[in-house]
Design a protein around this motif. Structure first.
Motif, PDB file in Angstrom:
ATOM      1  N   TRP B 184     -31.807  17.715  14.348  1.00 50.45           N
ATOM      2  CA  TRP B 184     -32.791  18.353  13.460  1.00 50.45           C
ATOM      3  C   TRP B 184     -32.465  18.043  12.002  1.00 50.45           C
ATOM      4  N   GLN B 185     -31.175  18.092  11.702  1.00 52.89           N
ATOM      5  CA  GLN B 185     -30.739  17.830  10.326  1.00 52.89           C
ATOM      6  C   GLN B 185     -31.182  16.433   9.874  1.00 52.89           C
ATOM      7  N   PHE B 186     -30.960  15.435  10.748  1.00 48.28           N
ATOM      8  CA  PHE B 186     -31.365  14.063  10.406  1.00 48.28           C
ATOM      9  C   PHE B 186     -32.831  14.019  10.043  1.00 48.28           C
ATOM     10  N   CYS B 187     -33.647  14.666  10.874  1.00 50.39           N
ATOM     11  CA  CYS B 187     -35.089  14.589  10.661  1.00 50.39           C
ATOM     12  C   CYS B 187     -35.481  15.371   9.405  1.00 50.39           C
ATOM     13  N   ARG B 188     -34.820  16.486   9.204  1.00 46.66           N
ATOM     14  CA  ARG B 188     -35.101  17.275   7.995  1.00 46.66           C
ATOM     15  C   ARG B 188     -34.778  16.459   6.737  1.00 46.66           C
ATOM     16  N   LYS B 195     -44.293  15.029   9.059  1.00 44.04           N
ATOM     17  CA  LYS B 195     -43.313  14.866  10.132  1.00 44.04           C
ATOM     18  C   LYS B 195     -43.844  15.432  11.438  1.00 44.04           C
ATOM     19  N   TYR B 196     -43.266  14.934  12.518  1.00 44.37           N
ATOM     20  CA  TYR B 196     -43.730  15.365  13.840  1.00 44.37           C
ATOM     21  C   TYR B 196     -42.584  15.923  14.678  1.00 44.37           C
ATOM     22  N   ILE B 197     -42.922  16.891  15.521  1.00 44.90           N
ATOM     23  CA  ILE B 197     -41.964  17.293  16.546  1.00 44.90           C
ATOM     24  C   ILE B 197     -42.591  17.030  17.914  1.00 44.90           C
ATOM     25  N   ILE B 198     -41.756  16.677  18.843  1.00 44.28           N
ATOM     26  CA  ILE B 198     -42.248  16.305  20.168  1.00 44.28           C
ATOM     27  C   ILE B 198     -41.426  17.004  21.237  1.00 44.28           C
ATOM     28  N   CYS B 199     -42.112  17.461  22.244  1.00 42.24           N
ATOM     29  CA  CYS B 199     -41.418  18.013  23.407  1.00 42.24           C
ATOM     30  C   CYS B 199     -41.549  17.000  24.540  1.00 42.24           C
ATOM     31  N   ASN B 200     -40.411  16.572  25.058  1.00 49.88           N
ATOM     32  CA  ASN B 200     -40.406  15.598  26.139  1.00 49.88           C
ATOM     33  C   ASN B 200     -40.482  16.330  27.472  1.00 49.88           C
ATOM     34  N   GLY B 234     -39.503  20.900   8.977  1.00 49.54           N
ATOM     35  CA  GLY B 234     -40.582  20.663   8.035  1.00 49.54           C
ATOM     36  C   GLY B 234     -41.689  19.819   8.640  1.00 49.54           C
ATOM     37  N   ALA B 235     -41.886  20.000   9.945  1.00 49.41           N
ATOM     38  CA  ALA B 235     -42.938  19.243  10.640  1.00 49.41           C
ATOM     39  C   ALA B 235     -44.155  20.138  10.811  1.00 49.41           C
ATOM     40  N   THR B 236     -45.331  19.553  10.692  1.00 50.93           N
ATOM     41  CA  THR B 236     -46.530  20.368  10.834  1.00 50.93           C
ATOM     42  C   THR B 236     -47.398  19.940  12.013  1.00 50.93           C
ATOM     43  N   HIS B 237     -46.969  18.892  12.705  1.00 53.83           N
ATOM     44  CA  HIS B 237     -47.713  18.472  13.898  1.00 53.83           C
ATOM     45  C   HIS B 237     -46.749  18.368  15.068  1.00 53.83           C
ATOM     46  N   GLY B 238     -47.226  18.794  16.219  1.00 51.86           N
ATOM     47  CA  GLY B 238     -46.377  18.705  17.403  1.00 51.86           C
ATOM     48  C   GLY B 238     -47.123  18.112  18.584  1.00 51.86           C
ATOM     49  N   TYR B 239     -46.378  17.407  19.422  1.00 51.79           N
ATOM     50  CA  TYR B 239     -46.933  16.902  20.674  1.00 51.79           C
ATOM     51  C   TYR B 239     -46.074  17.383  21.836  1.00 51.79           C
ATOM     52  N   PRO B 323     -41.316  10.306  10.345  1.00 53.93           N
ATOM     53  CA  PRO B 323     -40.104  10.927  10.886  1.00 53.93           C
ATOM     54  C   PRO B 323     -40.466  11.900  12.012  1.00 53.93           C
ATOM     55  N   SER B 324     -39.773  11.780  13.131  1.00 55.50           N
ATOM     56  CA  SER B 324     -40.116  12.601  14.300  1.00 55.50           C
ATOM     57  C   SER B 324     -38.852  13.108  14.953  1.00 55.50           C
ATOM     58  N   ASN B 325     -38.964  14.290  15.517  1.00 55.24           N
ATOM     59  CA  ASN B 325     -37.829  14.849  16.242  1.00 55.24           C
ATOM     60  C   ASN B 325     -38.266  15.153  17.665  1.00 55.24           C
TER      61      ASN B 325
END
Ligand SMILES: Cc1cc2nc3c(=O)[nH]c(=O)nc-3n(C[C@H](O)[C@H](O)[C@H](O)COP(=O)(O)O)c2cc1C
Ligand code: SF4
Ligand code: SF4
Ligand code: SF4
Ligand code: FES
Lengths: 160, 625
Positions: B184-188, B195-200, B234-239, B323-325
C-alpha cells in the motif's frame, strides 16, 4: 438456426447500451454469448465497428478465453469438473462415461443439439467432489451411475 | 428479533448439496403449521461435508444448527424445535454460544464451537460466513460492519492506516505472501492523482474455494476492506475481478455494492469526509493466467490476458497506466478487523513471520471436507487429523498438495510441519492461495504430476517460449511415463527441464509450473522408478499399467460384471449353465475401466500392478461429524 436466420440487431443494441467503450470488449462479448448461446463469427465485425477496435482484436480475445464459444451449443450444457479435488475423486471416469453415453467428444454438441459436453476447471464446490454441472445446477458427489441416470432422464425429456 | 428465524445455507456448496428444496420446504411447512417465521439464507459456514445446513433461532434462545437436512426432515425439525421448543436431536449439529447473557442456551446440547472440526479453528475472515445473510447489509452492520471503515476515514490518517496494517504483519493471501502494508505504501507514494485498487477474485487454483465462500458469504467485508485501502492509498476507483465460474459470487457482490451505495459507504463524500470511491465488478472469462496481476489488468482493459514483464510494477503503472494496488479477496477481508481491533491484536495470532490466520479449502480423500480457518503455524497433522478427521475409509494418508498447480506435495512423513509461508517454502511447496488436496494410498503421484502439468500446459498463455514449449515437453515425458513407455533418464530430464523453465519463464505461471513435478520426484522418486523400470504403478491407478483379475473361489457367478463390462471381455461367470466356470477377464481386451471392480458385489475382483495388489473392501464408510 442457419446464418441467414440469425438476427444481429441484438448485437447492435448491446453495443448501444454500453456508453463507456473503454475496456468494454469482454463484457460485450459476454452479453452477446448470453443472448445467442455462443458468439457467432458473423457478429465479430459488427462488434469491432461498434467498439472502435480491429476485428483481429475481437477474434484474439474470443480465442484466448475459454468461456467464449464460437459454435452453437446444446439445450443442456453438461460440464464435468476436472479441478484437482474432482480429479482425485475420479472425475476422469465420469467424463469418459459421458463421452460414451452422449457419443460426443469434450467440447462438442450432439447432432440433435440437445447436449453439449464440456470440461470445467473447478466451480468452487470442491468439498463435494466430484461435481457435474448441468446448465446452472451443480450436482454434488456424483458417480458414473448417477450421471448416466441423470442424462437418461434428460434424454427422455423429463425435467431433472 | 421477535419472530423465530430459519436460516438455510445457500452458498454454491449448500445449493449443490440440496439447500434449495430445504429452503422451500421450510417456508411451506411453517405456513402449514401456522407459525410466523422468517426464512432467510446464509453463506458457507465451512462445514461443506455436512450440507445442507439449516439453523433455527427462537427469540431469546441460542441459534441451533442442523446438518444433513433433507426436505423430508424439515417438518419434524420445525415441529419439534419451533412448536415444542425442543431441539431435534436426530439432525442436530450444535448450538452457537449465547451472544449475550439474556440468551438462554438449550440443555444437553453440544456447542458448535466445540465440535472436533471447529475446536482448533480461529475465525477472523470467516467470522460472518454462514452466519449472516450476505444479501442484507443490515445483518453485516449489526455485527460491527463498516465500523472499521468509519474509524479509518474519520479518525485516522492514511499514514496511520498503513502503519496499522504494517503492524498487523498481514501478508498477501493470494499466493506470494507479500507484506500488504508495504504494498500500500508503494502505491500511496507513487506520483499521480488517479489511482486504482483491485480485488483479485479470480481464484484460479482448481480445488480451492476460499475466495468464493468469502464473497458469497460476506461480500461487505471485502468492500469495507477495499474502502479502507482506497482511502489509505488515495485511490478513487476500484475493480473486483471475479472468476466467471462463480455466478453467485458475482450476484452477491453486485447486490452488496448497490446496498453500500445506498447507505453511503460507496459513492461520493463517504462518511462526510469528501472521499469518493466507486467499485465495479469485472467478470473473468476463463483463463487461469488472468490471476497473475499484470495479466488481470490487461484483461480488465479488455485485452487478451497476457502478463507483462515487471517492472514497471502495478504500483507504478497498473491498470490504464495508472498506479494500482492489487490484493486478494482474503487479504481485503482481513483489513476491517485489523483496523477495528488493531494491528497488535491481529499479530497476536500466528507465528513470528506469518501473522494472523489463513483459510484453507480442505478437499480430496479426507473425511471432513470444507473450509477451515486456522492460525498460521499450526501443524499440518492437526489440520489433517484433528480438524479433517483423517482419511476416508481408514486408508493410508500419502500426501497433501498445497498451493495448487504452483505448489507442491507434502508427504505423510512430514505431516508435523508447521503450516506457514516459510516452513512450506522450505519443503519446496507454498501456502499459495490455500488449497489443500489430500491424497491417499490409491492416488498415483506420477499421475498427479501429469495432471498439474497438463493444467499448466493448457493454461500457458504462450507469450514466452520456456513456458509454452517447456511445459509441453514435460507433459509429453510424464504422459509416456504413466503410459508405461518411460525411458531411462526421464527423471533427470524432467528435473533439468523443470529448473530451466523455472528460471527463464516470464511470469509466475511458468516459474512455478514445474513445482508439482519437482516435489513429487523429490518425495516419491520410487514411484517414478517403478513406472519407468518395472512398468508398474504402485498405487494401482494408472490404467496402462494395471490388470484386473477374478479370484475364482470368491466368484459366485452372479454375472453382474459380465453384464456391465463395456467391451464384453469377461467370459463365463453368468451361472447360467451347470458346472460353468467362474468369471474370467481377457486381459488383452480389457480397457481398464474398473467397472467390474466397482460393481462386483462379492469383492471377487482385484487389481494388481507389479508387486501391488488392491482388493476392494466394500465396507460402508461411516459418516463422521
Ligand atoms: C499464474 C498465476 C495465477 C494467480 N492467480 C491468483 C488468483 O487466482 N488469486 C489471487 O488472489 N492471486 C493470484 N495470483 C497472485 C497475483 O499475481 C497477486 O500476487 C496477488 O493477487 C496479490 O494479492 P495479495 O498480495 O493480496 O496476495 C496469481 C499469480 C500467478 C502467477
Ligand atoms: S510464463 Fe507462461 S503464462 Fe507466463 S507469460 Fe510466459 S507463457 Fe505466458
Ligand atoms: S460380479 Fe463378481 S461374483 Fe459376480 S460374476 Fe463377476 S466376479 Fe463373479
Ligand atoms: S476393467 Fe472394464 S473393461 Fe476390463 S474387464 Fe472390467 S469392466 Fe471389462
Ligand atoms: S475441483 Fe471440482 S469443484 Fe473445485
Amino acid at each position: 438456426m442457419s446464418v441467414q436466420e440469425l438476427d444481429f440487431s441484438r448485437v447492435d443494441e448491446i453495443i448501444k447500451q454500453t456508453p463507456n467503450k473503454k475496456g468494454a470488449l469482454i463484457p460485450v462479448l459476454q452479453k452477446v454469448q448470453k443472448f445467442y448461446g455462443y458468439v457467432p463469427i458473423e457478429s465479430i465485425e459488427r462488434i469491432a465497428d461498434g467498439l472502435h477496435v480491429y476485428p483481429a482484436d475481437v477474434y484474439g480475445v474470443l480465442t484466448f478465453y475459454s468461456q467464449f464459444k464460437l459454435k452453437p451449443r446444446g439445450e443442456y450444457i453438461v460440464r464435468v469438473c476436472c479441478g484437482t479435488a474432482c480429479h482425485v475423486k475420479g472425475s476422469d471416469r465420469i467424463a469418459e462415461d459421458l463421452i460414451t453415453k452422449l457419443k460426443v467428444a469434450v467440447g462438442e454438441t450432439t447432432e440433435d443439439r440437445r447436449f453439449t459436453l464440456e470440461k470445467v476447471a473447478c466451480v468452487g464446490a470442491c468439498a463435494l467432489a466430484p461435481v457435474v454441472i448441468v446448465n446452472e445446477d451443480v450436482h454434488a458427489k456424483m458417480t458414473s451411475d448417477e450421471t448416466r441416470k441423470m442424462i437418461t432422464s434428460l434424454q427422455k425429456g423429463q425435467k431433472e | 428479533m421477535d419472530k423465530p428465524r430459519i436460516i438455510v445455507g445457500m452458498a454454491t456448496c449448500g445449493l449443490a448439496a440440496g439447500g434449495k428444496p430445504v429452503h422451500e420446504k421450510a417456508k411451506e411447512v411453517a405456513a402449514q403449521l401456522g407459525i410466523d417465521v422468517e426464512v432467510r439464507k446464509t453463506g458457507c459456514i465451512g462445514m461443506c461435508h455436512r450440507e445442507p445446513l439449516m439453523d433455527i433461532i427462537m427469540p431469546g434462545r441460542t441459534r441451533v444448527c442442523y446438518s444433513d437436512v433433507k426436505a423430508e426432515d424439515v417438518p419434524a425439525i420445525l415441529e419439534s424445535h419451533i412448536k415444542n421448543g425442543e431441539v431435534y436431536k436426530e439432525r442436530l449439529l450444535g448450538q452457537f454460544k449465547p451472544s449475550s447473557p439474556d440468551i438462554q442456551p438449550y440443555p444437553d446440547t453440544q456447542y458448535y464451537d466445540e465440535l472436533d472440526y471447529n475446536k482448533k479453528q480461529v475465525k477472523i475472515v470467516l467470522k460472518n460466513c454462514g452466519f449472516i445473510d450476505p444479501t442484507k447489509i443490515d445483518e453485516y452492520t449489526a455485527l460491527g460492519g463498516y465500523e472499521g471503515a468509519k474509524k479509518a476515514l474519520t479518525a485516522m490518517t492514511p499514514e496511520q492506516i498503513i502503519d496499522e496494517v504494517k503492524k498487523s504483519g498481514l501478508r498477501g493471501r493470494g499466493g506470494a505472501g507479500f507484506p500488504t502494508g508495504m504494498k500500500w505504501q508503494f502505491c500511496r507514494n507513487s506520483p499521480g492523482n488517479e489511482k486504482y485498487i483491485i480485488c483479485n477474485a479470480d481464484e484460479g487454483d482448481p480445488g480451492a474455494f476460499m475466495d468464493r465462500s468469502v464473497i458469497e458469504g460476506d461480500p461487505h467485508a471485502v468492500l469495507e476492506g477495499m474502502l479502507i485501502g482506497a482511502f489509505a492509498i488515495g485511490a478513487t476507483h476500484g475493480y473486483i475481478y471475479c472468476r466467471a465460474e462463480y455466478p453467485l459470487a458475482v450476484e452477491h457482490l453486485n447486490i452488496a455494492i448497490e446496498q453500500a451505495k445506498e447507505k453511503g459507504f460507496l459513492g461520493t463524500n463517504i462518511f462526510g469526509t469528501g472521499f469518493d470511491l466507486d467499485i465495479i465488478v469485472k467478470e473473468g472469462a476463463g483463463a487461469f493466467v488472468c490471476g497473475e496481476e499484470t495479466a488481470l489488468m490487461n484483461s480488465i482493459e479488455g485485452k487478451r490476458g497476457m502478463p507483462n514483464p515487471r517492472p514497471p510494477f502495478p504500483a507504478q503503472k497498473g491498470v490504464w497506466g495508472k498506479p494500482s494496488n492489487i490484493n486478494n479477496v482474503e487479504t481485503w477481508a482481513n483489513v476491517p478487523q485489523i483496523i477495528t481491533n488493531g494491528g497488535d491484536w491481529y499479530a497476536s495470532f500466528g507465528t513470528e513471520k506469518s501473522k494472523g490466520t489463513k483459510v484453507f479449502a480442505l478437499t480430496g480423500k479426507i473425511n471432513r471436507t470444507g473450509l477451515v480457518e486456522v492460525p498460521n503455524g499450526i501443524p499440518l497433522s492437526e489440520i489433517i487429523y484433528d480438524i479433517g478427521g483423517g482419511i476416508i475409509g481408514g486408508k493410508k494418508f500419502k500426501a497433501v498438495q498445497t498451493g495448487g498447480p504452483s505448489g507442491g506435495c507434502i508427504p505423510s512423513s512430514l505431516v508435523d510441519t508447521a503450516v506457514d509461508y516459510e516452513s512450506l517454502a522450505a519443503l519446496g511447496s507454498i501456502v499459495g492461495s490455500g488449497g489443500m488436496v489430500v491424497m491417499d494410498e490409491d492416488t498415483c503421484m506420477v499421475d498427479m504430476a501429469r495432471y498439474f502439468q497438463a493444467f499448466c500446459q493448457d493454461e500457458s498463455c504462450g507469450k514466452c517460449t520456456p513456458c509454452r514449449v517447456g511445459t509441453k515437453r514435460m507433459l509429453e515425458i510424464l504422459e509416456r511415463i504413466v503410459a508405461g513407455k518411460g525411458r531411462e533418464g526421464d527423471i533427470e530430464l524432467l528435473l533439468d527441464l523443470g529448473s530451466q523453465v523455472k528460471i527463464t519463464s516470464l511470469c509466475g505461471l511458468g516459474q512455478t509450473a514445474p513445482n508439482p513435478v519437482i516435489t513429487t520426484i523429490k518425495y516419491f522418486r520410487d514411484e517414478y522408478e517403478a513406472h519407468i523400470k518395472d512398468k508398474s504403478c504402485p498405487s494401482c491407478s494408472c490404467p496402462a499399467l494395471i490388470h484386473f483379475e477374478v479370484t475364482p473361489d470368491a466368484c459366485t457367478k452372479c454375472g453382474i460384471c459380465v453384464k456391465n463390462c463395456p467391451v464384453s471381455c469377461i467370459t463365463d461367470g453368468t451361472g447360467g449353465k451347470k458346472g460353468e466356470k467362474p468369471a474370467f477377464i481377457l486381459d488383452e481386451e480389457c480397457v481398464r475401466c474398473g467397472v467390474c471392480f466397482e460393481k462386483c458385489p462379492f469383492d471377487a475382483i482385484f487389481k494388481h500392478s507389479g508387486g501391488t495388489r488392491v482388493d476392494k473392501v466394500s465396507a460402508k464408510v461411516k459418516k463422521e461429524s
